[in-house]
Scaffold this motif. Structure first.
Motif, PDB file in Angstrom:
ATOM      1  N   ALA A   1      -8.170 -71.035  20.450  1.00 40.12           N
ATOM      2  CA  ALA A   1      -7.806 -72.362  19.962  1.00 40.12           C
ATOM      3  C   ALA A   1      -6.667 -72.190  18.968  1.00 40.12           C
ATOM      4  CB  ALA A   1      -8.997 -73.050  19.307  1.00 40.12           C
ATOM      5  N   CYS A   2      -5.677 -73.056  19.040  1.00 43.07           N
ATOM      6  CA  CYS A   2      -4.477 -72.899  18.222  1.00 43.07           C
ATOM      7  C   CYS A   2      -4.129 -74.205  17.519  1.00 43.07           C
ATOM      8  CB  CYS A   2      -3.289 -72.465  19.086  1.00 43.07           C
ATOM      9  SG  CYS A   2      -3.535 -70.927  19.995  1.00 43.07           S
ATOM     10  N   GLY A   3      -3.381 -74.053  16.424  1.00 46.72           N
ATOM     11  CA  GLY A   3      -2.780 -75.185  15.742  1.00 46.72           C
ATOM     12  C   GLY A   3      -3.780 -76.230  15.279  1.00 46.72           C
ATOM     13  N   MET A   4      -3.410 -77.480  15.486  1.00 49.11           N
ATOM     14  CA  MET A   4      -4.246 -78.582  15.028  1.00 49.11           C
ATOM     15  C   MET A   4      -5.542 -78.690  15.816  1.00 49.11           C
ATOM     16  SD  MET A   4      -2.576 -79.533  12.505  1.00 49.11           S
ATOM     17  CE  MET A   4      -3.681 -80.874  12.063  1.00 49.11           C
ATOM     18  N   THR A   5      -5.557 -78.157  17.016  1.00 47.82           N
ATOM     19  CA  THR A   5      -6.831 -78.123  17.756  1.00 47.82           C
ATOM     20  C   THR A   5      -7.851 -77.267  17.036  1.00 47.82           C
ATOM     21  OG1 THR A   5      -5.633 -78.382  19.845  1.00 47.82           O
ATOM     22  CG2 THR A   5      -7.899 -77.563  19.962  1.00 47.82           C
ATOM     23  N   LEU A   6      -7.404 -76.117  16.547  1.00 46.84           N
ATOM     24  CA  LEU A   6      -8.282 -75.252  15.775  1.00 46.84           C
ATOM     25  C   LEU A   6      -8.690 -75.911  14.461  1.00 46.84           C
ATOM     26  CD1 LEU A   6      -9.644 -72.509  15.336  1.00 46.84           C
ATOM     27  CD2 LEU A   6      -7.472 -71.662  14.433  1.00 46.84           C
ATOM     28  N   ALA A   7      -7.753 -76.582  13.824  1.00 44.46           N
ATOM     29  CA  ALA A   7      -8.068 -77.260  12.567  1.00 44.46           C
ATOM     30  C   ALA A   7      -9.090 -78.373  12.775  1.00 44.46           C
ATOM     31  CB  ALA A   7      -6.792 -77.826  11.953  1.00 44.46           C
ATOM     32  N   SER A   8      -9.003 -79.060  13.906  1.00 45.95           N
ATOM     33  CA  SER A   8      -9.984 -80.119  14.181  1.00 45.95           C
ATOM     34  C   SER A   8     -11.370 -79.552  14.439  1.00 45.95           C
ATOM     35  CB  SER A   8      -9.522 -80.947  15.383  1.00 45.95           C
ATOM     36  OG  SER A   8      -9.461 -80.143  16.562  1.00 45.95           O
ATOM     37  N   ILE A   9     -11.435 -78.342  15.014  1.00 48.89           N
ATOM     38  CA  ILE A   9     -12.739 -77.706  15.228  1.00 48.89           C
ATOM     39  C   ILE A   9     -13.405 -77.410  13.883  1.00 48.89           C
ATOM     40  CG2 ILE A   9     -13.907 -75.675  16.152  1.00 48.89           C
ATOM     41  CD1 ILE A   9     -11.724 -75.494  18.261  1.00 48.89           C
ATOM     42  N   CYS A  10     -12.611 -76.928  12.938  1.00 42.64           N
ATOM     43  CA  CYS A  10     -13.160 -76.558  11.640  1.00 42.64           C
ATOM     44  C   CYS A  10     -13.656 -77.761  10.845  1.00 42.64           C
ATOM     45  CB  CYS A  10     -12.114 -75.802  10.815  1.00 42.64           C
ATOM     46  SG  CYS A  10     -11.653 -74.205  11.524  1.00 42.64           S
ATOM     47  N   LYS A  11     -13.225 -78.946  11.229  1.00 44.91           N
ATOM     48  CA  LYS A  11     -13.666 -80.150  10.523  1.00 44.91           C
ATOM     49  C   LYS A  11     -14.956 -80.726  11.085  1.00 44.91           C
ATOM     50  CE  LYS A  11      -8.964 -81.493   9.205  1.00 44.91           C
ATOM     51  NZ  LYS A  11      -7.903 -82.528   9.335  1.00 44.91           N
ATOM     52  N   THR A  12     -15.442 -80.181  12.186  1.00 42.83           N
ATOM     53  CA  THR A  12     -16.669 -80.699  12.791  1.00 42.83           C
ATOM     54  C   THR A  12     -17.895 -80.189  12.042  1.00 42.83           C
ATOM     55  OG1 THR A  12     -16.763 -78.846  14.343  1.00 42.83           O
ATOM     56  CG2 THR A  12     -15.563 -80.819  15.044  1.00 42.83           C
ATOM     57  N   SER A  13     -18.937 -80.980  12.104  1.00 41.90           N
ATOM     58  CA  SER A  13     -20.185 -80.578  11.441  1.00 41.90           C
ATOM     59  C   SER A  13     -20.835 -79.395  12.149  1.00 41.90           C
ATOM     60  CB  SER A  13     -21.158 -81.760  11.412  1.00 41.90           C
ATOM     61  OG  SER A  13     -21.460 -82.206  12.735  1.00 41.90           O
ATOM     62  N   GLU A  14     -20.633 -79.277  13.470  1.00 42.18           N
ATOM     63  CA  GLU A  14     -21.215 -78.149  14.196  1.00 42.18           C
ATOM     64  C   GLU A  14     -20.686 -76.820  13.682  1.00 42.18           C
ATOM     65  OE1 GLU A  14     -19.780 -80.701  15.580  1.00 42.18           O
ATOM     66  OE2 GLU A  14     -21.263 -81.748  16.826  1.00 42.18           O
ATOM     67  N   PHE A  15     -19.385 -76.800  13.335  1.00 41.53           N
ATOM     68  CA  PHE A  15     -18.807 -75.550  12.837  1.00 41.53           C
ATOM     69  C   PHE A  15     -19.442 -75.137  11.524  1.00 41.53           C
ATOM     70  CE2 PHE A  15     -15.710 -73.573   9.984  1.00 41.53           C
ATOM     71  CZ  PHE A  15     -15.440 -72.410  10.673  1.00 41.53           C
ATOM     72  N   TYR A  16     -19.532 -76.051  10.572  1.00 44.00           N
ATOM     73  CA  TYR A  16     -20.074 -75.701   9.252  1.00 44.00           C
ATOM     74  C   TYR A  16     -21.560 -75.383   9.310  1.00 44.00           C
ATOM     75  CZ  TYR A  16     -15.727 -76.921   6.910  1.00 44.00           C
ATOM     76  OH  TYR A  16     -14.423 -76.931   6.487  1.00 44.00           O
ATOM     77  N   VAL A  17     -22.285 -76.104  10.154  1.00 46.21           N
ATOM     78  CA  VAL A  17     -23.717 -75.803  10.297  1.00 46.21           C
ATOM     79  C   VAL A  17     -23.912 -74.410  10.886  1.00 46.21           C
ATOM     80  CG1 VAL A  17     -25.825 -76.447  11.526  1.00 46.21           C
ATOM     81  CG2 VAL A  17     -24.440 -78.210  10.438  1.00 46.21           C
ATOM     82  N   THR A  18     -23.134 -74.084  11.918  1.00 44.17           N
ATOM     83  CA  THR A  18     -23.235 -72.757  12.530  1.00 44.17           C
ATOM     84  C   THR A  18     -22.842 -71.669  11.551  1.00 44.17           C
ATOM     85  OG1 THR A  18     -22.674 -73.750  14.664  1.00 44.17           O
ATOM     86  CG2 THR A  18     -22.527 -71.361  14.496  1.00 44.17           C
ATOM     87  N   TYR A  19     -21.793 -71.897  10.784  1.00 45.54           N
ATOM     88  CA  TYR A  19     -21.336 -70.929   9.785  1.00 45.54           C
ATOM     89  C   TYR A  19     -22.423 -70.674   8.744  1.00 45.54           C
ATOM     90  CZ  TYR A  19     -17.995 -68.658   6.626  1.00 45.54           C
ATOM     91  OH  TYR A  19     -17.336 -67.754   5.830  1.00 45.54           O
ATOM     92  N   ASP A  20     -23.020 -71.746   8.233  1.00 48.10           N
ATOM     93  CA  ASP A  20     -24.078 -71.591   7.224  1.00 48.10           C
ATOM     94  C   ASP A  20     -25.312 -70.897   7.802  1.00 48.10           C
ATOM     95  OD1 ASP A  20     -22.472 -72.864   5.379  1.00 48.10           O
ATOM     96  OD2 ASP A  20     -23.358 -74.848   5.709  1.00 48.10           O
ATOM     97  N   LEU A  21     -25.635 -71.202   9.049  1.00 46.35           N
ATOM     98  CA  LEU A  21     -26.789 -70.562   9.675  1.00 46.35           C
ATOM     99  C   LEU A  21     -26.570 -69.067   9.853  1.00 46.35           C
ATOM    100  CD1 LEU A  21     -27.762 -73.207  12.395  1.00 46.35           C
ATOM    101  CD2 LEU A  21     -29.078 -72.589  10.357  1.00 46.35           C
ATOM    102  N   TYR A  22     -25.369 -68.677  10.252  1.00 45.42           N
ATOM    103  CA  TYR A  22     -25.086 -67.248  10.406  1.00 45.42           C
ATOM    104  C   TYR A  22     -25.088 -66.520   9.060  1.00 45.42           C
ATOM    105  CZ  TYR A  22     -24.044 -67.008  15.380  1.00 45.42           C
ATOM    106  OH  TYR A  22     -24.149 -66.995  16.740  1.00 45.42           O
ATOM    107  N   ILE A  23     -24.613 -67.175   8.018  1.00 45.60           N
ATOM    108  CA  ILE A  23     -24.666 -66.564   6.688  1.00 45.60           C
ATOM    109  C   ILE A  23     -26.116 -66.360   6.262  1.00 45.60           C
ATOM    110  CG2 ILE A  23     -24.159 -66.955   4.249  1.00 45.60           C
ATOM    111  CD1 ILE A  23     -21.581 -68.311   5.078  1.00 45.60           C
ATOM    112  N   ALA A  24     -26.958 -67.373   6.513  1.00 45.36           N
ATOM    113  CA  ALA A  24     -28.372 -67.249   6.168  1.00 45.36           C
ATOM    114  C   ALA A  24     -29.053 -66.160   6.986  1.00 45.36           C
ATOM    115  CB  ALA A  24     -29.075 -68.593   6.375  1.00 45.36           C
ATOM    116  N   ALA A  25     -28.710 -66.065   8.275  1.00 40.51           N
ATOM    117  CA  ALA A  25     -29.290 -65.012   9.111  1.00 40.51           C
ATOM    118  C   ALA A  25     -28.824 -63.631   8.651  1.00 40.51           C
ATOM    119  CB  ALA A  25     -28.905 -65.234  10.573  1.00 40.51           C
ATOM    120  N   PHE A  26     -27.558 -63.533   8.265  1.00 36.96           N
ATOM    121  CA  PHE A  26     -27.033 -62.269   7.746  1.00 36.96           C
ATOM    122  C   PHE A  26     -27.740 -61.873   6.448  1.00 36.96           C
ATOM    123  CE2 PHE A  26     -23.784 -60.032   5.146  1.00 36.96           C
ATOM    124  CZ  PHE A  26     -23.641 -58.907   5.928  1.00 36.96           C
ATOM    125  N   ALA A  27     -27.950 -62.850   5.573  1.00 36.73           N
ATOM    126  CA  ALA A  27     -28.687 -62.576   4.334  1.00 36.73           C
ATOM    127  C   ALA A  27     -30.128 -62.171   4.627  1.00 36.73           C
ATOM    128  CB  ALA A  27     -28.648 -63.803   3.423  1.00 36.73           C
TER     129      ALA A  27
END
Length: 257
Positions: A199-225
């Motif tokens: 994913a490139c450019g503004m398409t990638l930036a729009s992905i990062c603004k979705t709630s699915e991205f942040y929820v997945t990121y937080d879940l992986y951090i918690a699993a890593f911890a």
């Protein structure tokens, strides 16, 4: 004067002495390790299970157009979710066994319960737990390192989106930041022939603004911890069981059996 000879006080002192003896028999390192193990496995299994499910949705939606491109990853996620169920059950039972072994060795070392002594079978069982715990610790070290891969991927993705947003504010042309991409194929999430795979450019930036991205990121951090806490618990188990076994061997050589 203080009525030290009253029956109720003698009984209270007897209960106090019994409580002190019982507290002295508690294997506190094993108890702390068990609590850490359960907390770490709860984080790793619960958050890891949900993070894997969200990862499949993200890859399917934004990084792959053909079903055949992510069918291997989808199968891996499905089977690993079943592995998570097995890991949760195994560590629950193994934690109970190690805690019971800690009670046994602590009681044998401190000779808390009267004529209770360590036996050759008990020392052999303790040695078996030590070997198994060492093997599990090395295996879990690899799991801990493997869990860092999705955290690294999502962290780099977030930083890339941050750079894109900065460029979007400073440069009016969209072509100035269209070359900034995040390639899922470089992290082994997709095969090299997957399209688009990145994913490139503004398409990638729009992905990062979705709630699915942040929820997945937080879940992986918690699993890593959680994986790190479980690894710490295994190290505590290794230290406690090795120490208790060494003391049991010392008492055995002194003739205390």
């Amino acid at each position: 004067m203080f009525p030290v000879r009253q029956p109720w006080l003698c009984k209270a002192l007897g209960c106090y002495d019994c409580c002190v003896r019982c507290l002295g028999a508690v294997p506190y390192p094993s108890l702390v390790a068990t609590l850490l193990c359960y907390a770490g496995m709860a984080l790793f299994c619960g958050c890891g299970h949900e993070a894997l499910a969200n990862t499949e949705v993200l890859v399917e939606t934004y990084f792959a157009r053909n079903v055949q491109d992510y069918v291997v990853m989808a199968s891996f996620i499905k089977y690993f979710q079943y592995v998570i169920y097995g890991l949760a059950s195994f560590f629950f039972l193994y934690g109970i066994l190690l805690l019971a072994e800690g009670f046994y060795t602590t009681s044998a070392v401190k000779q808390t319960f009267g004529e209770f002594r360590s036996t050759q079978c008990g020392r052999c069982l303790s040695l078996t737990f030590i070997i198994v715990t060492y093997i599990l610790a090395f295996i879990w070290l690899a799991v801990f390192a493997f869990t860092a891969v999705p955290v690294l991927f999502l962290f780099n993705m977030e930083q890339t989106c941050h750079n894109i947003n900065i460029l979007a504010e400073t440069t009016p042309s969209i072509n100035q930041h269209g070359w900034i991409c995040m390639d899922a194929r470089q992290y082994g999430l997709l095969p090299w022939n997957a399209m688009p795979g990145k994913a490139c450019g503004m398409t990638l930036a729009s992905i990062c603004k979705t709630s699915e991205f942040y929820v997945t990121y937080d879940l992986y951090i918690a699993a890593f911890a959680g994986a790190g806490v479980t690894l710490l618990a295994l190290f505590l188990y290794m230290i406690a069981t090795t120490y208790n076994y060494a003391v049991l061997r010392f008492l055995g050589r002194k003739g205390i059996r």
